[in-house]
Design a protein around this motif. Structure first.
Motif, short mmCIF file in Angstrom:
data_model
loop_
_atom_site.label_atom_id
_atom_site.label_comp_id
_atom_site.label_asym_id
_atom_site.label_seq_id
_atom_site.Cartn_x
_atom_site.Cartn_y
_atom_site.Cartn_z
N LEU A 106 0.83 -1.20 0.00
CA LEU A 106 0.00 0.00 0.00
C LEU A 106 0.86 1.25 0.00
CD1 LEU A 106 -2.97 -0.86 2.37
CD2 LEU A 106 -3.01 -0.47 -0.10
N ALA A 107 1.98 1.18 0.71
CA ALA A 107 2.88 2.34 0.73
C ALA A 107 3.47 2.58 -0.66
CB ALA A 107 3.99 2.12 1.75
N TYR A 108 3.85 1.50 -1.35
CA TYR A 108 4.35 1.67 -2.72
C TYR A 108 3.27 2.29 -3.60
CZ TYR A 108 8.04 -1.53 -1.23
OH TYR A 108 9.07 -2.11 -0.56
N ALA A 109 2.04 1.80 -3.41
CA ALA A 109 0.94 2.32 -4.22
C ALA A 109 0.79 3.82 -4.00
CB ALA A 109 -0.36 1.59 -3.88
N VAL A 110 0.88 4.24 -2.73
CA VAL A 110 0.75 5.67 -2.42
C VAL A 110 1.85 6.47 -3.11
CG1 VAL A 110 1.07 7.33 -0.55
CG2 VAL A 110 -0.54 5.45 -0.28
N ILE A 111 3.07 5.96 -3.05
CA ILE A 111 4.19 6.68 -3.67
C ILE A 111 4.00 6.74 -5.18
CG2 ILE A 111 6.68 6.70 -4.06
CD1 ILE A 111 6.99 5.26 -1.38
N ILE A 138 -7.49 2.37 4.86
CA ILE A 138 -7.17 0.97 4.52
C ILE A 138 -5.86 0.56 5.19
CG2 ILE A 138 -6.77 -0.65 2.63
CD1 ILE A 138 -8.32 1.16 0.81
N MET A 139 -4.88 1.45 5.11
CA MET A 139 -3.59 1.13 5.72
C MET A 139 -3.76 0.88 7.22
SD MET A 139 -1.31 3.99 3.77
CE MET A 139 0.34 3.41 3.52
N LEU A 140 -4.55 1.73 7.86
CA LEU A 140 -4.74 1.57 9.30
C LEU A 140 -5.51 0.29 9.60
CD1 LEU A 140 -5.61 5.25 10.30
CD2 LEU A 140 -3.42 4.07 10.49
N ASP A 145 1.72 0.86 10.48
CA ASP A 145 2.11 1.79 11.51
C ASP A 145 1.54 3.17 11.16
OD1 ASP A 145 3.95 2.52 13.79
OD2 ASP A 145 4.70 3.85 12.21
N LYS A 146 0.92 3.80 12.17
CA LYS A 146 0.24 5.08 11.91
C LYS A 146 1.20 6.14 11.38
CE LYS A 146 -3.07 4.68 15.61
NZ LYS A 146 -3.26 5.03 17.02
N ARG A 147 2.37 6.20 12.04
CA ARG A 147 3.31 7.26 11.67
C ARG A 147 3.81 7.06 10.25
NH1 ARG A 147 6.85 7.90 17.20
NH2 ARG A 147 5.12 8.78 18.39
N LEU A 148 4.15 5.80 9.94
CA LEU A 148 4.66 5.54 8.61
C LEU A 148 3.61 5.86 7.56
CD1 LEU A 148 7.14 3.86 7.11
CD2 LEU A 148 5.11 2.57 6.47
N TRP A 212 5.38 -2.99 10.55
CA TRP A 212 4.84 -1.67 10.23
C TRP A 212 4.09 -1.68 8.91
CZ3 TRP A 212 9.01 2.64 11.43
CH2 TRP A 212 9.25 2.65 12.81
N VAL A 213 4.46 -2.59 8.01
CA VAL A 213 3.91 -2.54 6.65
C VAL A 213 3.43 -3.92 6.19
CG1 VAL A 213 5.14 -0.52 5.81
CG2 VAL A 213 6.31 -2.70 5.84
N PRO A 214 2.38 -4.43 6.84
CA PRO A 214 1.93 -5.80 6.49
C PRO A 214 1.34 -5.87 5.08
CG PRO A 214 0.35 -4.72 7.92
CD PRO A 214 1.52 -3.80 7.83
N ALA A 215 1.38 -7.07 4.51
CA ALA A 215 0.73 -7.28 3.22
C ALA A 215 -0.77 -7.39 3.46
CB ALA A 215 1.25 -8.56 2.58
N LEU A 216 -1.56 -7.06 2.43
CA LEU A 216 -3.00 -7.16 2.57
C LEU A 216 -3.41 -8.63 2.54
CD1 LEU A 216 -4.80 -4.46 0.46
CD2 LEU A 216 -4.03 -4.41 2.81
N PRO A 217 -4.34 -9.04 3.44
CA PRO A 217 -4.85 -10.41 3.35
C PRO A 217 -5.71 -10.57 2.10
CG PRO A 217 -6.06 -9.14 4.99
CD PRO A 217 -4.93 -8.27 4.53
N LEU A 218 -5.91 -11.82 1.72
CA LEU A 218 -6.59 -12.11 0.47
C LEU A 218 -7.99 -11.50 0.40
CD1 LEU A 218 -5.01 -13.65 -1.55
CD2 LEU A 218 -6.43 -15.66 -1.13
#
Lengths: 482, 195
Positions: A106-111, A138-140, A145-148, A212-218
């Motif tokens: 999700l973080a990569y997607a945001v970037i 979604i990330m939360l 991690d909230k800060r990240l 801090w950056v888990p993968a999304l479950p299926l």
């Protein structure tokens, strides 16, 4: 007393400008008033000719006849319309699903989406708000991690400031007397490098702090396989189309940056209509915001030009030059001091003020030291981008705060931004260390894309529009820098 | 004082009308400029008149919106220090700024730019480029725009004195307006809720 005044006119004007600005009255008028007050004093003291103020109307006329600045309302309007077209939402949804399964996805997607949006528009607010409303929840929910999460959203939103077509670069080109096309070409690679640095940071986080950056479950993904791929491709069409319309036409030399902005704005309008997101109220609002932003920006410039009339009249620019040329360390010393200065000024001045007041004073000194002005402009651009995300006044943080759920504390947002501020500082150092990043697209006559073409076309346009202003004084944007 | 406040309301109404009308110029200039680029590329047609219209409209936008932007209190300030003052303190700063900063400049520019317009009008001056526009309308914009700014500054002055005397509400209070950012957030939320 009088002798002291005469000998120290420039520093006195400069110091009083700071006081005038700090009074808290709109910057444009405070600056102009400062110029007029000291202009009158200068005339009294015989430092300045009584004709000084005759040049005022022509200075304003020169601002009017400045085709470069016309790009400011165009890109603003485009950004405002675009943010309502639903493009950002679609992108975040689909790209999020594409990258979701991997750690940090999700973080990569945001970037990625941040960079893509940045390449279509020059406005920070839109990306931050869309990402804050769509990606942050979604990330939360899936345990980021909230800060990240907050930091990556705020930082990716500010990419709009450095990746062309950004407003900062337009104003910077104007003030340094360079073509906007060159500035865009020069900022392109650094923009990509900066984006990659963000990505590298997320990679590092996913290695060292995987929680801090888990993968999304299926079950979080409703599209898979070919259907997802198709959706991704169709969602990518509108932004890529807009990027071509704006950057493509500019880099290929089909359009000037101003026209590129106009075509982008038209494209954004068409898209918003096609997606049925358009209505009169929205259109009026976008025009209203655009007109007000244009007005205050142009008025700061007018104020700065009235100020410079007096300041340059008493050789203030030479005083600044003396101060800075003799810094120890030559080029490098100058760049370090200037970057520190701008970094700290950016805590309380916004980039328009910096660009109109500070940059014209620094440009000639940089040139004298043999610094390429495009490189210099891009460097300051990256520096000023940082001011959008450093606590506590950064605009991106402020916008994110306004849309983030209450569970994300302001301190989370501030702390989240800190690592990215360090990445920015690293990036500033990289640009200083490797000027080729900026200049490489400019020097090569042929080969890489059609960058070289960009160099001709805007110049041609300027030649074309210059005599029209009909003033004796050269009315190019860089007037005060000479 | 009441007569002055009435005058101020009339000025505000005029500024509002001019500002609201000038907004449409944003759309007009976008379309003209995009049209210019498309025409030049497709049928290789380019007209200096149209190129000049672009920046004429640009000038019209910011000069006719100068008063409007002032009325909406959107000219940027550095409120590092003044932000800590009371509302009355800030109002005094504005009064000081209008009287000593804004008014003298706006009056000086109006007075200085008027003869240039008259000269252009009388000499029928044309732009230097072939097929360019006649010059006086663009020369007129500067004194006209700054004259509107003087009027609006007068109105703002009256409102601030009125506020200090308790005769009218705080003029810098943002009237029920959502910022574009808030509007966007609402729109996205609504869409998510509906989907």
């Amino acid at each position: 007393m009088t002798e002291f005044l005469i000998a120290n006119m420039a520093p006195i004007i400069f110091a009083s400008m700071i006081i005038f600005l700090l009074v808290g009255f709109p910057v444009a008028f405070a600056l102009a008033a400062n110029g007029v007050v000291f202009g009158l004093i200068g005339i009294q003291l015989g430092l300045l000719g009584p004709q000084l103020f005759q040049a005022l109307p022509d200075r304003i006329y020169g601002v009017m006849a400045n085709e470069t600045l016309l790009a400011v309302p165009f890109f603003t309007f485009m950004g405002l319309i675009l943010e309502r077209s639903g493009m950002a939402e679609d992108l975040l949804d689909t790209i999020g699903q594409l990258f979701g399964p991997i750690r940090g996805g999700l973080a990569y997607a945001v970037i990625f989406v941040g960079a893509l949006l940045a390449a279509t528009t020059g406005v920070v607010a839109a990306s931050v708000i869309s990402m804050g409303l769509i990606s942050l929840p979604i990330m939360l929910r899936y345990g980021y991690d909230k800060r990240l999460a907050a930091g990556v959203i705020a930082a990716s939103g500010t990419l709009a400031q450095i990746i062309p077509p950004s407003l900062v670069l337009i104003v910077m080109a104007d003030q340094l007397g360079k073509s906007v096309g060159d500035m865009y070409a020069g900022a392109f690679v650094p923009g990509l490098v900066l984006t990659s640095l963000y990505v590298v940071y997320i990679v590092l986080v996913s290695i060292f702090k995987p929680k801090w950056v888990p993968a999304l479950p299926l079950e979080a993904r409703n599209l898979r396989g070919a259907r997802l791929l198709l959706k991704v491709l169709t969602t990518l069409v509108p932004p890529l189309f807009l990027i071509f319309l704006v950057l493509g036409t500019i880099f290929l030399g089909i359009a000037t940056p101003t026209e590129g902005g106009a075509m982008g704005a038209t494209g954004a309008l068409i898209m918003a209509v096609a997606r049925k997101r358009m209505n009169w109220k929205l259109l009026k609002q976008a025009m209203d915001s655009t007109a007000k932003l244009t007005t205050f920006v142009v008025f700061i410039l007018i104020g700065a030009r009235v100020f410079s009339l007096t300041f340059y009249g008493v050789d203030g620019h030479l005083w600044v030059e003396h101060l800075l040329v003799n810094l120890p360390g030559g080029q490098l010393g100058f760049l370090i001091v200037v970057n520190l200065l701008v970094f700290f000024l950016a805590f309380f001045l916004d980039f328009f003020e910096l660009a109109f007041i500070v940059v014209p004073l620094l440009g000639p000194v940089a040139e004298k030291l043999g610094i390429d002005l495009i490189w210099f402009g891009v460097l300051l651009g990256v520096n000023m981008q940082t001011s959008f995300m450093h606590p506590p006044f950064g605009f991106a943080l402020f916008f994110l705060r306004s849309v983030a759920p209450a569970s994300v504390k302001s301190s989370d947002i501030y702390w989240g931004a800190v690592p990215f501020v360090f990445i920015q500082i690293l990036m500033i150092c990289l640009v200083i260390a490797f000027p080729q990043m900026v200049t490489f697209g400019l020097d090569k006559g042929n080969g890489v894309d059609a960058n070289s073409v960009t160099i001709e076309i805007p110049d041609y346009e300027y030649d074309n529009s210059e005599p029209q202003s009909g003033t004796e004084e050269p009315t190019e944007p860089q007037g005060p820098t000479r | 004082m009441n007569a002055l406040l009435k005058l101020s309301r009339q000025i505000d109404a005029l500024t509002e009308r001019i500002g609201k009308a000038a907004l449409w110029l944003v759309l007009v200039v976008v379309l003209i400029s995009a049209g210019n680029a498309v025409m030049r590329y497709t049928i290789n047609y380019s007209s200096n008149a149209f190129l000049e219209i672009q920046w004429n409209i640009f000038g019209m936008i910011f000069l006719s919106c100068a008063g409007y932007t002032l009325m909406r209190n959107e000219h940027v300030r550095i409120d590092l220090i003044s932000g800590r003052f009371s509302k009355r303190g800030q109002t005094w700063i504005d009064i000081f700024g209008i009287v000593f900063f804004l008014m003298p400049i706006a009056i000086a520019i109006t007075v200085l730019s008027w003869p240039i317009f008259i000269h252009a009008l009388q000499s029928n001056e044309m732009s230097n480029s072939a097929g360019g526009l006649i010059v006086w309308p663009s020369r007129l914009m500067i004194p006209a725009g700054f004259f509107m700014l003087i009027l609006q500054a007068l109105s703002e002055l009256i409102k601030r004195v009125g506020f200090l005397k308790g005769l009218c509400p705080d003029p810098t209070d943002k009237r029920n307006a959502l910022t574009p950012e808030e509007e966007l957030a609402l729109a996205i939320k609504k869409q998510k809720g509906g989907a």
